[in-house]
Design a protein around this motif. Structure first.
Motif, short mmCIF file in Angstrom:
data_model
loop_
_atom_site.label_atom_id
_atom_site.label_comp_id
_atom_site.label_asym_id
_atom_site.label_seq_id
_atom_site.Cartn_x
_atom_site.Cartn_y
_atom_site.Cartn_z
N PRO A 38 0.79 -1.23 0.00
CA PRO A 38 0.00 0.00 0.00
C PRO A 38 0.83 1.28 0.00
O PRO A 38 0.27 2.37 0.01
CB PRO A 38 -0.79 -0.10 1.31
N ASP A 39 2.17 1.20 -0.04
CA ASP A 39 2.99 2.41 -0.12
C ASP A 39 2.76 3.06 -1.48
O ASP A 39 2.53 2.38 -2.48
CB ASP A 39 4.47 2.08 0.07
N GLU A 40 2.85 4.39 -1.50
CA GLU A 40 2.63 5.15 -2.73
C GLU A 40 3.72 6.19 -2.91
O GLU A 40 4.34 6.61 -1.94
CB GLU A 40 1.29 5.89 -2.67
N ALA A 41 3.90 6.62 -4.17
CA ALA A 41 4.90 7.65 -4.44
C ALA A 41 4.50 8.46 -5.66
O ALA A 41 3.83 7.96 -6.57
CB ALA A 41 6.26 7.02 -4.66
N PHE A 42 4.91 9.73 -5.66
CA PHE A 42 4.72 10.64 -6.79
C PHE A 42 6.02 11.37 -7.02
O PHE A 42 6.71 11.76 -6.07
CB PHE A 42 3.61 11.67 -6.49
N ILE A 43 6.34 11.58 -8.29
CA ILE A 43 7.56 12.30 -8.65
C ILE A 43 7.20 13.72 -9.05
O ILE A 43 6.24 13.96 -9.79
CB ILE A 43 8.29 11.58 -9.80
N ASP A 44 7.99 14.66 -8.55
CA ASP A 44 7.84 16.07 -8.89
C ASP A 44 9.23 16.67 -9.08
O ASP A 44 9.87 17.09 -8.11
CB ASP A 44 7.08 16.80 -7.76
N GLY A 45 9.73 16.64 -10.30
CA GLY A 45 11.04 17.21 -10.60
C GLY A 45 12.15 16.42 -9.93
O GLY A 45 12.38 15.26 -10.25
N ASN A 46 12.79 17.04 -8.94
CA ASN A 46 13.88 16.36 -8.23
C ASN A 46 13.46 15.93 -6.83
O ASN A 46 14.29 15.85 -5.93
CB ASN A 46 15.13 17.25 -8.19
N ARG A 47 12.17 15.64 -6.68
CA ARG A 47 11.64 15.13 -5.41
C ARG A 47 10.71 13.95 -5.68
O ARG A 47 10.02 13.91 -6.68
CB ARG A 47 10.82 16.22 -4.69
N ILE A 48 10.72 13.01 -4.74
CA ILE A 48 9.74 11.93 -4.77
C ILE A 48 8.98 12.00 -3.45
O ILE A 48 9.58 11.86 -2.38
CB ILE A 48 10.39 10.54 -4.94
N TYR A 49 7.69 12.25 -3.54
CA TYR A 49 6.84 12.26 -2.35
C TYR A 49 6.40 10.83 -2.09
O TYR A 49 5.95 10.14 -3.00
CB TYR A 49 5.60 13.13 -2.57
#
Length: 177
Positions: A126-137
């Motif tokens: 259930p872990d999730e991630a989103f990429i935004d430029g040079n960051r991964i939330y």
């Protein structure tokens, strides 16, 4: 100019042990001013005339290796980078998000849209991630200690340097800026 250097892999599980007062003196010796550290996990503010964050990070990495023999990557970010963390975190669109499960991985270079596919995020549910430029939330439902979506995995899959901070640390660092 004030920079925040996020050092990867110091004072973790007994490896690359660096006392913060030693780190502070070491950086002052290479002419950084107003050196300030936060907790023992490698968060250090420096002021310098140098504007290029990569040059600042290289100087820090080089001096740590020269003086202590540790190969410690440093990702250098600005106040605006941290502010973007607060405004761009997609998990805040959810109701009642548990901030104790939120992390940000700061990456050594801009990531393209294919990077999310390269990470194969769906295998970490259930872990999730989103990429935004040079960051991964990241929202780590399983917890940071149990997730398979680790810094090491991110670095290997994307061929980058990454260092993660929990949401409380991100907020505190912004406060300190």
């Amino acid at each position: 100019m004030k920079h925040l250097a996020l050092l990867r892999g110091i004072n973790v599980s007994g490896h690359n042990m660096i006392k913060m007062d030693v780190l502070k003196k070491l950086l002052e010796n290479i002419e950084f001013q107003n050196v300030e550290t936060y907790i023992q996990s490698g968060n250090v503010f420096v002021e310098t005339a140098e504007e290029n964050p990569n040059s600042v990070g290289f100087a820090i990495k080089q001096e740590i290796f020269k003086q202590l023999g540790f190969d410690v990557p440093a990702i250098v970010i600005s106040k605006s980078d941290l502010e973007k963390c607060l405004t761009n975190n997609p998990f805040f669109k959810e109701k009642n998000v548990d901030t104790k499960k939120l992390y940000v991985a700061f990456i050594s270079k801009e990531l393209n849209n294919n990077a999310l596919n390269d990470l194969k995020i769906s295998q970490f549910k259930p872990d999730e991630a989103f990429i935004d430029g040079n960051r991964i939330y990241m929202k780590l439902e399983t917890g940071a200690a149990k997730t398979k979506l680790t810094q090491k995995y991110i670095e290997k899959k994307l061929n980058v340097t990454a260092t993660s901070r929990n949401w409380n640390t991100v907020n505190k660092l912004l406060e300190m800026f």
